[in-house]
Design an enzyme around this catalytic site. Structure first.
Site, PDB file in Angstrom:
ATOM      1  CB  THR A 149      -3.784  -2.309  10.335  1.00 36.98           C
ATOM      2  OG1 THR A 149      -2.785  -2.529   9.021  1.00 36.98           O
ATOM      3  CG2 THR A 149      -4.287  -3.859  10.524  1.00 36.98           C
ATOM      4  CG  ASP A 174      -2.216   0.701   0.787  1.00 37.65           C
ATOM      5  OD1 ASP A 174      -2.384   1.700   0.386  1.00 37.65           O
ATOM      6  OD2 ASP A 174      -3.437  -0.117   0.775  1.00 37.65           O
ATOM      7  CG  ASP A 202     -11.415  -0.350   9.044  1.00 36.57           C
ATOM      8  OD1 ASP A 202     -12.433  -0.875   8.535  1.00 36.57           O
ATOM      9  OD2 ASP A 202     -10.705   0.492   8.371  1.00 36.57           O
ATOM     10  CG  HIS A 216      -4.310   1.939  -2.132  1.00 36.28           C
ATOM     11  ND1 HIS A 216      -4.412   2.580  -0.959  1.00 36.28           N
ATOM     12  CD2 HIS A 216      -5.674   2.381  -2.736  1.00 36.28           C
ATOM     13  CE1 HIS A 216      -5.588   2.920  -0.529  1.00 36.28           C
ATOM     14  NE2 HIS A 216      -6.501   2.908  -1.629  1.00 36.28           N
ATOM     15  CD  GLU A 245      -9.795   4.197  -1.052  1.00 33.10           C
ATOM     16  OE1 GLU A 245     -10.625   4.515  -0.422  1.00 33.10           O
ATOM     17  OE2 GLU A 245      -8.746   4.077  -0.456  1.00 33.10           O
TER      18      GLU A 245
END
Ligand code: TNX
Length: 521
Positions: free
Chosen positions: A454, A177, A404, A248, A312
């Site tokens: 995370t 990422d 999350d 990403h 994204e």
């Protein structure tokens, strides 16, 4: 529901279960009759039983505990099994070896929660029961993001084992990422050398502008990943790696500026959260680079599916880049925005040519080639739109599967992804069933998965606090699509005792290690 016996509080609920009188004692006289093809299941059963009982459970042709494989058993499919426990014996049967592995997890749940370690081999009892069990969906997954915060493979093994306890079968490992690249690639060592570490991390939500002052890093070795694949396979869990493009990718750009839209620009591994404006360039060298990367990924991960990202991806850099504009027109695209679908198509083609299946994050799949499986994360309606277009789909609707998000409202919860609260009832409510007017879409649904991103999650304890018990709810729905909330709630109380015995902090986020001092099954 009235639990006839608390030890029958199984999660996910088996399709058919009837209690039977009596119990079967596993003690020093117990042997296993391991039919050809059942060796892996026997090995797993011994792994769980040995620490509790001190027993070795060797093979004997006349044993009362039988693991049998019968390809002619109809209706059990790849993963179904039958289990009979009576006073005089145990019979675990399946048509395929994976079915036996699922049955072993049921045996594991039937064992006493707090079984003491008994090196003297006194044994443990299994309650009498008759079970026939088949999953509703073939993709029952959990994503773990090890890019934002790294976890060692020793922890990933525990994560996989707890998934397997709930009969989940896909670990979606989010390996790369903006904030980190964790997978070593022999041809491009800088990916992990540079991309595996960031200087600091945003301490609040995206855009907060607050940072800690601690570098964060970590990378796996190839041997560790290969070992994880084997550990997971022994539990019937497939590791599906994700190496995302064309967004990403800031960590890759930090290691290899030539992959970007501004090859002369030096970027750091991103220290922010949120959507990064920097994306891959669209030159042939970029595609070739990622083909090489993916070849190595496919070497390490035998999974039939490979996740290639796709989410994204802001197109601003392409819209301002003469090279990208020229590429778009050479490819006959409407404009640089269409480069996203084009890029995904090139990478998907490569995966397909290698004999694998590409999975991508997408809304309705408009820009993706039909061979892409769509992992739909915005709304279930997007999944149905993709299914209508002919894509296989995996439900990952953020409102019911993004673990999350906070488990509950209120200031007592640790910092979580803002925007929603995802309580247990919501996790149980994940939408899987095709709209009534279009029952044919059901054939396109592979299943669903939970996601643990995370950004704000640095420790195993925190991972488990967010994952459990919400994973239990999801696991039940993908196994038994209809579900039964009150019945689940009642069983969960018993099941949580199992989680306690395993040291899973499902209730409160402790400051102590989640790993138990001894290893109950
Ligand atoms: C969206 S949905 C992301 C992740 C973030 C997550 C936070 C998707 C495929 N991407 O990059 O971590 O939201 O909830």
């Amino acid at each position: 529901m009235d639990l006839p016996r608390p030890e029958l509080a199984l999660v996910p609920r088996p399709r058919r279960l009837s209690p039977r009188p009596g119990r079967f004692r596993i003690d020093r006289t117990t042997r296993l009759r391991v039919a050809p093809g059942a060796e892996a299941a026997a090995g797993l059963l011994r792994t769980y039983l040995a620490p509790v009982t001190g027993l070795r459970l060797e093979h004997a042709d006349d044993a009362a505990f039988v693991l049998a494989l019968d390809p002619l058993l109809t209706g059990l499919g790849e993963e179904g099994y039958g289990l009979t426990v009576g006073l005089h014996g145990v019979l675990l049967r399946a048509a395929r070896p994976t079915g036996l592995l699922r049955g072993v997890q049921t045996v594991r749940q039937l064992l006493p929660y707090q079984a003491p370690v008994r090196p003297d081999g006194d044994g443990v009892d299994l309650p009498g029961v008759e079970i026939t069990d088949v999953p509703a969906y073939p993709w029952r997954g959990m994503l773990l993001d090890v890019a934002r915060h790294f976890q060692p493979v020793s922890y990933l093994r525990r994560f996989v084992d707890l998934m397997a306890l709930h009969k989940l079968n896909v670990l979606h490992l989010h390996l790369t990422d903006d904030q980190g690249w964790r997978m070593p690639v022999a041809a491009y060592p800088r990916l992990t050398e540079i991309g595996g570490r960031r200087e600091r991390s945003m301490a609040g939500p995206a855009g907060s502008g607050r940072f800690d002052s601690r570098p964060h890093g970590g990378t796996y070795t190839r041997a560790e990943l290969t070992g994880l694949v084997a550990f997971a396979a022994a539990r019937g869990v497939t590791v599906v790696p994700e190496v995302g493009v064309p967004g990403h990718v800031r960590a890759a750009l930090a290691a290899h500026p030539e992959l970007g839209n501004h090859p002369e620009r030096r970027l750091d591994v991103w220290t922010h959260w949120g959507v990064c404006p920097n994306v891959l360039g669209v030159g042939d060298h970029v595609l070739d680079f990622f083909r090489t990367v993916l070849d190595e990924v496919m070497d390490v991960f035998p999974s039939p599916y490979l996740h290639i990202g796709g989410d994204e991806c802001p197109t601003d850099e392409w819209e301002e880049s003469p090279a990208a504009i020229a590429r778009a027109s050479r490819e006959g695209l409407e404009g640089p925005r269409a480069l996203h679908g084009w890029f995904m198509g090139r990478i998907a083609d490569h995966v397909v040519r290698a004999g694998r299946r590409p999975v991508a994050w997408a809304e309705n799949g408009t820009a993706l080639p039909p061979e892409c499986t769509v992992m739909s994360w915005r709304t279930p309606e997007h999944a149905w739109a993709a299914a209508r277009r002919g894509h296989d789909v995996i439900h990952a609707d953020h409102r019911s599967t993004y673990f999350d998000y906070a488990r509950a409202p209120g200031p007592e919860e640790p910092l979580a992804q803002p925007g929603h609260v995802l309580d247990l009832r919501t996790a149980y409510g994940v939408e899987l069933t095709a709209p009534p007017a279009e029952p044919a879409l059901a054939e396109r649904v592979l299943g669903a998965q939970g996601q643990l991103w995370t950004e704000f999650v640095t420790t195993p304890e925190h991972i488990e606090y967010l994952t459990y018990p919400r994973l239990c709810a999801l696991a039940e729905r993908v196994w038994d699509a209809d579900g039964d909330w009150p019945d689940f709630r009642a069983r969960l109380t018993g099941h949580e005792a199992r989680l306690d015995a395993l040291g899973v902090p499902h209730d409160t986020l402790p400051q102590r290690p989640a790993t138990p001092t001894h290893a109950p099954v």
